[in-house]
Design an enzyme around this catalytic site. Structure first.
Site, PDB file in Angstrom:
ATOM      1  N   HIS A 137       1.061  -1.162  -0.023  1.00 54.62           N
ATOM      2  CA  HIS A 137       0.096  -0.043   0.062  1.00 54.62           C
ATOM      3  C   HIS A 137       0.902   1.240   0.047  1.00 54.62           C
ATOM      4  O   HIS A 137       0.673   2.116  -0.855  1.00 54.62           O
ATOM      5  CB  HIS A 137      -0.864   0.060   1.277  1.00 54.62           C
ATOM      6  N   GLU A 138       1.929   1.416   0.899  1.00 53.39           N
ATOM      7  CA  GLU A 138       2.684   2.457   1.010  1.00 53.39           C
ATOM      8  C   GLU A 138       3.565   2.735   0.075  1.00 53.39           C
ATOM      9  O   GLU A 138       3.817   3.712  -0.772  1.00 53.39           O
ATOM     10  CB  GLU A 138       3.460   2.575   2.137  1.00 53.39           C
ATOM     11  N   HIS A 141       1.695   4.402  -2.761  1.00 47.91           N
ATOM     12  CA  HIS A 141       1.684   5.798  -2.667  1.00 47.91           C
ATOM     13  C   HIS A 141       3.010   6.475  -3.153  1.00 47.91           C
ATOM     14  O   HIS A 141       3.033   7.439  -3.870  1.00 47.91           O
ATOM     15  CB  HIS A 141       1.546   6.080  -1.331  1.00 47.91           C
ATOM     16  N   HIS A 147      -5.490   6.863  -2.510  1.00 49.30           N
ATOM     17  CA  HIS A 147      -6.352   5.801  -1.742  1.00 49.30           C
ATOM     18  C   HIS A 147      -7.369   5.370  -2.712  1.00 49.30           C
ATOM     19  O   HIS A 147      -8.029   6.409  -3.821  1.00 49.30           O
ATOM     20  CB  HIS A 147      -7.095   6.251  -0.430  1.00 49.30           C
ATOM     21  N   CYS A 148      -7.855   4.359  -2.851  1.00 47.12           N
ATOM     22  CA  CYS A 148      -8.958   3.428  -3.982  1.00 47.12           C
ATOM     23  C   CYS A 148     -10.158   3.309  -3.126  1.00 47.12           C
ATOM     24  O   CYS A 148     -10.261   2.949  -2.020  1.00 47.12           O
ATOM     25  CB  CYS A 148      -8.214   2.192  -4.602  1.00 47.12           C
ATOM     26  N   CYS A 153      -9.157  -3.768  -2.772  1.00 48.82           N
ATOM     27  CA  CYS A 153      -7.898  -3.197  -3.410  1.00 48.82           C
ATOM     28  C   CYS A 153      -6.867  -2.862  -2.274  1.00 48.82           C
ATOM     29  O   CYS A 153      -7.053  -2.229  -1.220  1.00 48.82           O
ATOM     30  CB  CYS A 153      -7.973  -2.013  -4.314  1.00 48.82           C
ATOM     31  N   CYS A 172      -6.005  -3.432  -7.595  1.00 47.62           N
ATOM     32  CA  CYS A 172      -7.306  -3.418  -8.464  1.00 47.62           C
ATOM     33  C   CYS A 172      -7.094  -3.076  -9.864  1.00 47.62           C
ATOM     34  O   CYS A 172      -5.841  -2.366 -10.147  1.00 47.62           O
ATOM     35  CB  CYS A 172      -8.464  -2.749  -8.052  1.00 47.62           C
ATOM     36  N   CYS A 175      -6.328   0.372 -10.448  1.00 47.14           N
ATOM     37  CA  CYS A 175      -4.947   0.954  -9.792  1.00 47.14           C
ATOM     38  C   CYS A 175      -4.019   0.506 -11.007  1.00 47.14           C
ATOM     39  O   CYS A 175      -2.943   1.241 -11.170  1.00 47.14           O
ATOM     40  CB  CYS A 175      -4.793   0.717  -8.413  1.00 47.14           C
TER      41      CYS A 175
END
Length: 184
Positions: A137-138, A141, A147-148, A153, A172, A175
């Site tokens: 996740h990070e 970024h 953010h989705c 996701c 996802c 993304c």
């Protein structure tokens, strides 16, 4: 590097489009956990280098909150010999007006992930799955993803561990398309 591909069965690979990543554990972080995360990221196509631990700066600690300021840790690890840096800490973090954060990132560069809350109620398998999700996740970024809105996701904002447990460890299709557009 391709962002994502399909296997013969059509299932998606969980590729993170980062060629080189430096992992920086803050003092006290278990090296075997950092090594296991490095192996997970390597399986996703990321070449990793694990640096020696760095001490946590006392100036980043808030006595009133009993937490470390995530932004100052992010600043400390930015630009440590690579475009992408992932710092790891066992300490609890906060950022801005948020009570806590699992992690923080700056687009185009560094991120920090805290395991302080990821172990709550988790066996080793669940803890490691949570850590991978928060790291991916990070790193998303750092690649410019926001953010989705899709709860499954990996880029979905985790406000609770339930959110983290519910989402997958992959981007996802929306993304993935954004990542592909950025890397053309």
């Amino acid at each position: 590097m391709s962002v994502i591909g399909e296997t013969a069965s059509g299932s998606l690979h969980r590729v993170v489009p980062i060629d080189a990543l430096v992992i920086v554990p803050f003092g006290g972080f278990p090296i075997p956990v950092a090594q296991a995360l490095a192996a997970e990221l390597a399986a996703r196509g990321v070449t990793t280098r694990l640096d020696a631990p760095v001490p946590l700066p006392q100036a980043s600690y808030s006595r009133t909150r009993g937490q470390y300021r995530a932004e100052s840790l992010l600043t400390l690890v930015s630009g440590r010999g690579a475009r992408h840096v992932l710092a790891l800490t066992e300490r609890d973090l906060f950022a801005g007006d948020l009570n806590f954060v699992f992690g923080i990132a700056s687009p185009g560069g560094a991120c920090v992930v805290s395991t302080a809350r990821l172990a709550a109620g988790a066996d080793d398998t669940l803890f490691r799955a949570r850590l991978v999700k928060e790291a991916v996740h990070e790193l998303g970024h750092t690649l410019g993803l926001a953010h989705c809105p899709e709860p499954s996701c990996v880029m979905y904002f985790s406000n609770t561990l339930t959110d983290t447990d519910r989402k997958s460890d992959a981007y996802c299709q929306r993304c993935v398309a954004r990542l592909q557009a950025r890397h053309r």
